[in-house]
Write a protein that holds these residues in place. Sequence first.
Motif, PDB file in Angstrom:
ATOM      1  N   VAL A 125       0.874  -1.171   0.000  1.00 48.14           N
ATOM      2  CA  VAL A 125       0.000   0.000   0.000  1.00 48.14           C
ATOM      3  C   VAL A 125       0.907   1.215   0.000  1.00 48.14           C
ATOM      4  O   VAL A 125       1.552   1.518   1.004  1.00 48.14           O
ATOM      5  N   GLU A 126       0.966   1.907  -1.141  1.00 47.31           N
ATOM      6  CA  GLU A 126       1.958   2.985  -1.267  1.00 47.31           C
ATOM      7  C   GLU A 126       1.470   4.150  -2.119  1.00 47.31           C
ATOM      8  O   GLU A 126       2.288   4.908  -2.663  1.00 47.31           O
ATOM      9  N   LEU A 158       4.626   6.644  -1.194  1.00 51.12           N
ATOM     10  CA  LEU A 158       3.504   7.310  -0.555  1.00 51.12           C
ATOM     11  C   LEU A 158       3.883   8.712  -0.091  1.00 51.12           C
ATOM     12  O   LEU A 158       3.133   9.678  -0.323  1.00 51.12           O
ATOM     13  N   SER A 159       5.026   8.859   0.551  1.00 52.46           N
ATOM     14  CA  SER A 159       5.426  10.184   1.033  1.00 52.46           C
ATOM     15  C   SER A 159       5.621  11.143  -0.134  1.00 52.46           C
ATOM     16  O   SER A 159       5.289  12.335  -0.030  1.00 52.46           O
ATOM     17  N   MET A 160       6.141  10.639  -1.256  1.00 52.65           N
ATOM     18  CA  MET A 160       6.317  11.499  -2.424  1.00 52.65           C
ATOM     19  C   MET A 160       4.973  11.985  -2.944  1.00 52.65           C
ATOM     20  O   MET A 160       4.787  13.174  -3.225  1.00 52.65           O
ATOM     21  N   GLU A 161       3.999  11.074  -3.055  1.00 59.51           N
ATOM     22  CA  GLU A 161       2.683  11.458  -3.573  1.00 59.51           C
ATOM     23  C   GLU A 161       1.926  12.368  -2.595  1.00 59.51           C
ATOM     24  O   GLU A 161       1.141  13.220  -3.015  1.00 59.51           O
ATOM     25  N   LEU A 162       2.142  12.164  -1.319  1.00 60.14           N
ATOM     26  CA  LEU A 162       1.480  13.007  -0.319  1.00 60.14           C
ATOM     27  C   LEU A 162       2.129  14.377  -0.183  1.00 60.14           C
ATOM     28  O   LEU A 162       1.519  15.310   0.334  1.00 60.14           O
ATOM     29  N   GLY A 163       3.379  14.475  -0.620  1.00 59.02           N
ATOM     30  CA  GLY A 163       4.141  15.689  -0.340  1.00 59.02           C
ATOM     31  C   GLY A 163       4.589  15.743   1.101  1.00 59.02           C
ATOM     32  O   GLY A 163       4.829  16.828   1.652  1.00 59.02           O
ATOM     33  N   ALA A 164       4.705  14.565   1.723  1.00 55.90           N
ATOM     34  CA  ALA A 164       5.083  14.474   3.139  1.00 55.90           C
ATOM     35  C   ALA A 164       6.549  14.067   3.264  1.00 55.90           C
ATOM     36  O   ALA A 164       7.153  13.543   2.323  1.00 55.90           O
ATOM     37  N   ARG A 165       7.102  14.269   4.440  1.00 53.55           N
ATOM     38  CA  ARG A 165       8.465  13.809   4.695  1.00 53.55           C
ATOM     39  C   ARG A 165       8.481  12.293   4.845  1.00 53.55           C
ATOM     40  O   ARG A 165       7.554  11.701   5.391  1.00 53.55           O
ATOM     41  N   PHE A 166       9.548  11.681   4.371  1.00 54.05           N
ATOM     42  CA  PHE A 166       9.716  10.235   4.519  1.00 54.05           C
ATOM     43  C   PHE A 166      10.365   9.986   5.878  1.00 54.05           C
ATOM     44  O   PHE A 166      11.534   9.660   5.986  1.00 54.05           O
ATOM     45  N   ASP A 167       9.566  10.184   6.933  1.00 50.93           N
ATOM     46  CA  ASP A 167      10.052   9.964   8.290  1.00 50.93           C
ATOM     47  C   ASP A 167       8.876   9.531   9.161  1.00 50.93           C
ATOM     48  O   ASP A 167       7.774   9.269   8.658  1.00 50.93           O
ATOM     49  N   TRP A 168       9.108   9.437  10.458  1.00 49.96           N
ATOM     50  CA  TRP A 168       8.078   8.919  11.357  1.00 49.96           C
ATOM     51  C   TRP A 168       6.815   9.769  11.328  1.00 49.96           C
ATOM     52  O   TRP A 168       5.713   9.256  11.150  1.00 49.96           O
ATOM     53  N   ASP A 169       6.961  11.076  11.488  1.00 47.45           N
ATOM     54  CA  ASP A 169       5.786  11.950  11.526  1.00 47.45           C
ATOM     55  C   ASP A 169       5.044  11.961  10.193  1.00 47.45           C
ATOM     56  O   ASP A 169       3.810  11.943  10.161  1.00 47.45           O
ATOM     57  N   GLY A 170       5.788  11.981   9.095  1.00 49.16           N
ATOM     58  CA  GLY A 170       5.159  12.047   7.795  1.00 49.16           C
ATOM     59  C   GLY A 170       4.321  10.830   7.449  1.00 49.16           C
ATOM     60  O   GLY A 170       3.345  10.926   6.698  1.00 49.16           O
ATOM     61  N   LEU A 171       4.672   9.668   7.997  1.00 46.52           N
ATOM     62  CA  LEU A 171       3.983   8.417   7.672  1.00 46.52           C
ATOM     63  C   LEU A 171       3.119   7.892   8.818  1.00 46.52           C
ATOM     64  O   LEU A 171       2.544   6.806   8.700  1.00 46.52           O
ATOM     65  N   LEU A 172       3.028   8.646   9.909  1.00 51.79           N
ATOM     66  CA  LEU A 172       2.337   8.133  11.093  1.00 51.79           C
ATOM     67  C   LEU A 172       0.873   7.799  10.804  1.00 51.79           C
ATOM     68  O   LEU A 172       0.377   6.729  11.185  1.00 51.79           O
TER      69      LEU A 172
END
Length: 280
Positions: A125-126, A158-172
């Motif tokens: 799931v990504e 997933l983080s790339m598509e979300l525009g989120a950081r690839f870290d704990w907070d970004g994927l929580l």
Amino acid sequence: MPTLPRTLLFVSAERPERFDKAMASGADVVCIDLEDAVHPDRKDAARNAAMAYLLGRAKGNGGGSRLGLRINTSKTLVGLRDVMAIAEAGVHMDVLLVPKAESSHELEAMHAWLPQAFTELVALVETPLGVERATEIAAAARHAAPRLSALMLGGADLSMELGARFDWDGLLSARGRLVNAARAWGLQAWDVPFIAIADEPGLVQETRRVLDMGFDCKAAIHPNQIAPMHGVFQPSQVEILWAKGVCAAAVGGHGAFLYEGRMVDTPLLRRAERILQRAN
């Protein structure tokens, strides 16, 4: 019930000289990667190397880890070529990873196209749509895809598509939703690799966090990450003694009962059983 792994080690299909080393790493599952770890211009050569290794394993080569393969998404021509190569070669793997899963139909297709090729299926799931449909994808295990055993988070895409950081907070948020969807349908939950290879304290911290969230398995991208991760997944002696005591006290079919002055009911009994499963 599928075997419960703790670790999955990715190895690029471009590097066949590393396949045996990966199988000797101690990882519970080794996954030859035809997708992200392979340059677009070298997909054919990588696919050929993977098929040759899978055929050799069937003849008795390879190590003790379970062997998996991540194909390219079947929504692309290169992914369909992966499927055709697996079918034509007649290879078998323990685990087939399906990337960028966004519907149960993709998993149903794997069962129809490759009925003898895999023992277990894992849906990656990504994408944002995949996260939204995670429960539907997990539900496929009851009907369309009975060999589906786990949902796995694909954090980089997933983080790339979300525009989120690839870290704990970004994927929580995505982690929480994936675990819930998997558990709702009795599946395992597998986590994304920790990509800072030299940061062992960071790896240990993130592995502890995903274990506390309910994940069963965490992926790795280097053999040196396996031992620290196994150390986190190994329950302490205090936990093991408590779990053994609870399970022993439950013999005979009690409902709720007292153990060491504390009430134990079905959820706590299942927790004890899970601790012993991890210990073994």
